[in-house]
Design a protein around this motif. Structure first.
Motif, PDB file in Angstrom:
ATOM      1  N   ASP A  49       0.822  -1.219   0.000  1.00 20.91           N
ATOM      2  CA  ASP A  49       0.000   0.000   0.000  1.00 20.91           C
ATOM      3  C   ASP A  49       0.854   1.266   0.000  1.00 20.91           C
ATOM      4  O   ASP A  49       0.374   2.343  -0.368  1.00 20.91           O
ATOM      5  CB  ASP A  49      -0.935   0.005   1.203  1.00 20.91           C
ATOM      6  N   ALA A  50       2.094   1.151   0.443  1.00 15.83           N
ATOM      7  CA  ALA A  50       2.970   2.322   0.498  1.00 15.83           C
ATOM      8  C   ALA A  50       3.443   2.761  -0.883  1.00 15.83           C
ATOM      9  O   ALA A  50       3.968   3.870  -1.031  1.00 15.83           O
ATOM     10  CB  ALA A  50       4.176   2.043   1.391  1.00 15.83           C
ATOM     11  N   THR A  51       3.252   1.921  -1.889  1.00 14.18           N
ATOM     12  CA  THR A  51       3.687   2.308  -3.236  1.00 14.18           C
ATOM     13  C   THR A  51       2.928   3.540  -3.721  1.00 14.18           C
ATOM     14  O   THR A  51       3.483   4.371  -4.434  1.00 14.18           O
ATOM     15  CB  THR A  51       3.488   1.151  -4.230  1.00 14.18           C
ATOM     16  N   ALA A  52       1.659   3.654  -3.341  1.00 16.83           N
ATOM     17  CA  ALA A  52       0.867   4.822  -3.750  1.00 16.83           C
ATOM     18  C   ALA A  52       1.416   6.094  -3.112  1.00 16.83           C
ATOM     19  O   ALA A  52       1.464   7.156  -3.751  1.00 16.83           O
ATOM     20  CB  ALA A  52      -0.597   4.624  -3.363  1.00 16.83           C
ATOM     21  N   LEU A  53       1.843   5.992  -1.848  1.00 19.27           N
ATOM     22  CA  LEU A  53       2.427   7.145  -1.166  1.00 19.27           C
ATOM     23  C   LEU A  53       3.691   7.604  -1.875  1.00 19.27           C
ATOM     24  O   LEU A  53       3.894   8.812  -2.111  1.00 19.27           O
ATOM     25  CB  LEU A  53       2.738   6.778   0.280  1.00 19.27           C
ATOM     26  N   LEU A  54       4.552   6.660  -2.242  1.00 21.18           N
ATOM     27  CA  LEU A  54       5.795   7.005  -2.918  1.00 21.18           C
ATOM     28  C   LEU A  54       5.538   7.552  -4.323  1.00 21.18           C
ATOM     29  O   LEU A  54       6.209   8.486  -4.765  1.00 21.18           O
ATOM     30  CB  LEU A  54       6.710   5.780  -2.982  1.00 21.18           C
ATOM     31  N   ALA A  55       4.565   6.992  -5.016  1.00 24.20           N
ATOM     32  CA  ALA A  55       4.237   7.475  -6.359  1.00 24.20           C
ATOM     33  C   ALA A  55       3.718   8.907  -6.310  1.00 24.20           C
ATOM     34  O   ALA A  55       4.087   9.751  -7.140  1.00 24.20           O
ATOM     35  CB  ALA A  55       3.209   6.551  -7.008  1.00 24.20           C
ATOM     36  N   ASP A  56       2.873   9.193  -5.320  1.00 26.08           N
ATOM     37  CA  ASP A  56       2.362  10.561  -5.166  1.00 26.08           C
ATOM     38  C   ASP A  56       3.492  11.518  -4.830  1.00 26.08           C
ATOM     39  O   ASP A  56       3.539  12.652  -5.338  1.00 26.08           O
ATOM     40  CB  ASP A  56       1.301  10.588  -4.066  1.00 26.08           C
ATOM     41  N   ALA A  57       4.426  11.076  -3.983  1.00 27.56           N
ATOM     42  CA  ALA A  57       5.562  11.923  -3.622  1.00 27.56           C
ATOM     43  C   ALA A  57       6.417  12.234  -4.845  1.00 27.56           C
ATOM     44  O   ALA A  57       6.835  13.378  -5.045  1.00 27.56           O
ATOM     45  CB  ALA A  57       6.402  11.237  -2.548  1.00 27.56           C
TER      46      ALA A  57
END
Length: 223
Positions: free
Chosen positions: A181-189
């Motif tokens: 689920d953290a991939t979305a956070l990194l992609a947004d960053a």
């Protein structure tokens, strides 16, 4: 040691400390100027674990800060109540803290360290209780680094004390259980870092150079 600036960092500074948390201290010192002219250069860092304290020599700290190293840089952005040593030269360094910042270095360091924490999450052993606890810590660091890096990119300010520590804690627990689920956070960053920010393309090294020369002049003779 000629400590010029020192304070409490880590989980206490971020607002993430709990009853069993260690108190981490970070600072910088000035080696006697004469020591740079012998056969061996003075040590650039001193690290102890009882207490947990890291001290960097002034020049090394400047190099780390010019690369926007998140851990080193936060020393000059601490809330006033977290400083334990602040000499005149330390206060002068705080005054020029913005000159160390640059867009590319902030992106590379904050996003780079956050990605490292994500990799640690994906390679841990979920069946090992110690690994699970470490995973939650890695996940909290991931969230914190993303939030602090983006705030710096978009506002030009390092926010050491988190606005909502409980949110970071909660997200950390979530990502520790579901790392994907953290991939979305990194992609947004990454997308937000791709947009123009407020930081210059390169740091201004002149203030750091002038400050370091004042440090060397002030410590021409050993204490």
């Amino acid at each position: 040691m000629n400590v010029l600036l020192s304070g409490i960092v880590g989980s206490t500074a971020y607002g993430l400390a709990h009853a069993g948390s260690d108190i981490d201290r970070l600072g910088l010192f000035a080696a006697p100027t004469a020591d740079f002219h012998g056969l061996r250069r003075p040590a650039e860092s001193h690290v102890t674990t009882a207490p947990d304290r890291t001290l960097h020599e002034a020049a090394k700290w400047c190099r780390l800060a010019l690369s926007c190293n998140p851990t080193a840089s936060e020393l000059v952005w601490l809330p006033d109540d977290l400083y334990e040593v602040r000499t005149d030269l330390g206060a002068d360094l705080i005054a020029i803290r913005r000159s160390f910042l640059s867009a590319r270095a902030v992106r590379n360091s904050y996003l780079g360290y956050a990605t490292q924490q994500f990799r640690k999450l994906t390679t841990r052993d979920p069946a090992d209780p110690r690994s699970r606890a470490q995973g939650a810590k890695n996940a909290r660091h991931l969230v914190r680094l993303v939030e602090q890096g983006l705030a710096l990119h978009e506002s030009g300010e390092v926010t050491v004390r988190l606005a909502d520590p409980e949110r970071v804690r909660s997200l950390g627990e979530h990502y520790a259980e579901r790392p994907a689920d953290a991939t979305a956070l990194l992609a947004d960053a990454e997308a937000r870092f791709d947009r123009p920010g407020v930081l210059p393309d390169a740091p201004d090294e002149a203030p750091a150079e002038a400050w370091l020369r004042r440090v060397r002049t002030a410590h021409l003779t050993a204490a």
